[in-house]
Design a protein around this motif. Structure first.
Motif, mmCIF file in Angstrom:
data_model
loop_
_atom_site.group_PDB
_atom_site.id
_atom_site.type_symbol
_atom_site.label_atom_id
_atom_site.label_comp_id
_atom_site.label_asym_id
_atom_site.label_seq_id
_atom_site.Cartn_x
_atom_site.Cartn_y
_atom_site.Cartn_z
ATOM 1 N N ALA A 1 7.617 -24.448 51.553
ATOM 2 C CA ALA A 1 7.404 -24.500 50.111
ATOM 3 C C ALA A 1 6.267 -23.554 49.737
ATOM 4 C CB ALA A 1 7.062 -25.920 49.681
ATOM 5 N N VAL A 2 6.503 -22.744 48.692
ATOM 6 C CA VAL A 2 5.482 -21.831 48.191
ATOM 7 C C VAL A 2 5.030 -22.353 46.841
ATOM 8 C CG1 VAL A 2 4.971 -19.458 47.510
ATOM 9 C CG2 VAL A 2 6.597 -19.901 49.348
ATOM 10 N N ASP A 3 3.721 -22.668 46.736
ATOM 11 C CA ASP A 3 3.195 -23.102 45.445
ATOM 12 C C ASP A 3 1.887 -22.372 45.189
ATOM 13 O OD1 ASP A 3 2.896 -24.978 47.704
ATOM 14 O OD2 ASP A 3 1.332 -25.893 46.466
ATOM 15 N N GLY A 4 1.915 -21.525 44.155
ATOM 16 C CA GLY A 4 0.728 -20.735 43.833
ATOM 17 C C GLY A 4 0.459 -19.712 44.913
ATOM 18 N N GLN A 31 3.222 -24.035 52.379
ATOM 19 C CA GLN A 31 3.078 -25.313 53.081
ATOM 20 C C GLN A 31 4.383 -25.618 53.809
ATOM 21 O OE1 GLN A 31 0.071 -27.137 52.916
ATOM 22 N NE2 GLN A 31 0.987 -28.236 54.621
#
Length: 175
Positions: free
Chosen positions: A44-47, A51
């Protein structure tokens, strides 16, 4: 999940990460690298961080490896990797002929090595070779192929060696 896999990966400025069902692509100033999606691991890519998490407890074995590979890709497209080789021996020389590396290693003929795509080879001195690229695995593979032309021999230490490599010399036979 392993301690390595739990640690998030920070994306430097200018680096983008795209996660698709079949592959993970990282794009940066030094190039673009892709990795097949690891089985059982969610990315998961967030900002500005990446992760990883696992789907099942049985898939935990790939999480740390996947995180290390993705981290190497991020470092490669932002900073790049390089390996330095040294030529040790009388008459051992390296020279560039266009994109090809010409090595004089004591054979009756010069050894010509063609650099694969994505790898740049420079010769700062006649006895030094610098291999650089975005993909850590390919840089190491090219360095190993060049070293394999004439690995260091154990009696005089002549040959192609990695920078900083220690060669344990054997004692010659006594008459």
């Amino acid at each position: 999940m392993s301690r390595v896999a739990k640690k998030p990966i920070n994306l430097p400025k200018g680096v983008e990460c795209q996660v698709k069902a079949d592959a993970i692509t990282v794009k940066g100033p030094k190039g673009t690298l892709a990795l097949p999606a690891p089985a059982g691991v969610d990315v998961a890519v967030d900002g500005g961080t990446i992760q990883l998490s696992v789907k099942n407890a049985s898939d935990m074995k790939m999480a740390g490896t996947a995180r290390a590979l993705i981290n190497n890709m991020v470092t490669g497209v932002s900073e790049g990797y390089q390996r330095k080789l040294e030529l040790v021996g009388v008459g051992y020389r390296a020279a560039l002929q266009g994109k090809d590396l010409s090595l004089t290693l004591g054979f009756s003929h010069p050894v010509v090595f063609q650099a694969p795509e994505g790898i740049t080879i420079t010769v700062p001195a006649q006895t030094e070779i610098l291999i650089a690229g975005a993909d850590k695995q390919r840089v190491g593979e090219v360095a190993a192929k060049i070293r394999a032309f004439r690995p260091p021999e154990p009696y005089k230490g002549k040959g192609v060696r990695y920078s900083g490599e220690k060669i344990t010399l054997k004692e010659a036979k006594k008459a």
